[in-house]
Design an enzyme around this catalytic site. Structure first.
Site: not given
Ligand code: 13P
Ligand code: ZN
Length: 271
Positions: A139, A141, A169, A210
């Site tokens: 995950h 951002h 691509e 997010h």
């Molecule tokens: P953590 O620091 O708990 O991994 O959270 C970061 C985050 O991206 C929350 O969505």
């Molecule tokens: Zn996050």
């Protein structure tokens, strides 16, 4: 016992978090990674029976009881992982009842699993059912993907279609498309359940306003998926306000996918 700092899975987490930070995808403590470990390999570096402490999970992880993961810590900065992996990372094993995780290494300052651990484990469970070779949930951002989620409708067909049109691509890299969720409260079981539901069909899930989740067999595959989405989102953000003169049309996208023999979401094209 071998030195854990020489373990390939620790080295890979150090390298990947540094790379993601360098690309601007993980400001402050933004982002988290979990990687499923091979028990025999982990056992070369750790005493698997020595639990440092037990961390309650707050959801049912019974389907992956006994599995081990290396995971970034809650509130930890990706930029600091390389210099101090033992504080910023942890290795846990899911207890036999699926209700807690035993810490085997890391979180040296008393730290905890990422707040997004529900989403990580629920996504691992979903991806392992779809593809038993899945190992990584990531995950972050990324700037342009996040920007795009502010100005583009949050619908998985149109979101995927727009990205496929941006770079040739894209349909080769993520022919299965992108799942999209609206803004939701992060760090909760509910966002975990919603993400895992999408992960049954997609290896990529955008969280509106997010960030993004990626899933894959290796760190490279997962990183590459997110990298390709982010590149396409960058092209979109650079061109969305300009007159559109040229595009890759749907017939060409289908031609490309069929030429490559990839199984793609044909229903995401307007043919
Ligand atoms: P953590 O620091 O708990 O991994 O959270 C970061 C985050 O991206 C929350 O969505
Ligand atoms: Zn996050």
């Amino acid at each position: 016992m071998k030195d854990i700092f020489t373990a390939p899975f620790v080295k890979e987490m150090r390298k990947t978090t540094a790379n993601m930070y360098r690309l601007g995808w993980d400001e402050r403590n933004g982002g988290n990674i979990s990687c499923l470990l091979d028990e025999a390999e982990a056992g070369e570096y750790l005493d698997l029976n020595k639990v440092i402490r037990t961390i309650p999970l707050g959801f049912d992880a019974a389907p992956i009881a006994g599995r081990m993961f290396i995971v970034t810590g809650a509130g930890k900065y990706f930029k600091n992982v390389d210099a101090d992996p033992e504080t910023n990372l942890g290795i846990v094993r899911i207890a036999s009842d699926g209700k807690s995780a035993g810490l085997l290494w890391g979180y040296r300052d008393g730290g905890n699993l990422t707040s997004e651990f529900p989403t990580h484990l629920m996504s691992h469970m979903a991806r392992l059912s779809a593809d038993p070779a899945n190992r990584v949930i990531m995950h972050c951002h990324p700037t342009c993907t996040l920007a795009m989620s502010h100005v583009h409708e949050l619908d998985e067909k149109t979101f995927t279609h727009t990205l496929w049109e941006m770079c040739t691509e894209c349909i080769m890299v993520f022919p299965d498309g992108i799942g999209v969720l609206p803004w939701m409260l992060c760090g909760t079981n509910s966002i975990g359940e919603a993400t895992a539901e999408k992960m049954k069909d997609f290896r990529l899930v955008v969280w509106g306003m997010h960030g993004i989740y990626g899933a894959g067999k290796t760190m490279d595959e997962t990183f590459g998926l997110i990298e390709t989405v982010e590149k396409a989102a960058q092209i979109y953000m650079l061109t969305a306000h300009l007159p559109r003169i040229n595009t890759i049309n749907d017939g060409q996208l289908a031609e490309l996918a069929e030429f490559l023999g990839v199984k793609y979401r044909r229903d995401f094209l307007n043919l």
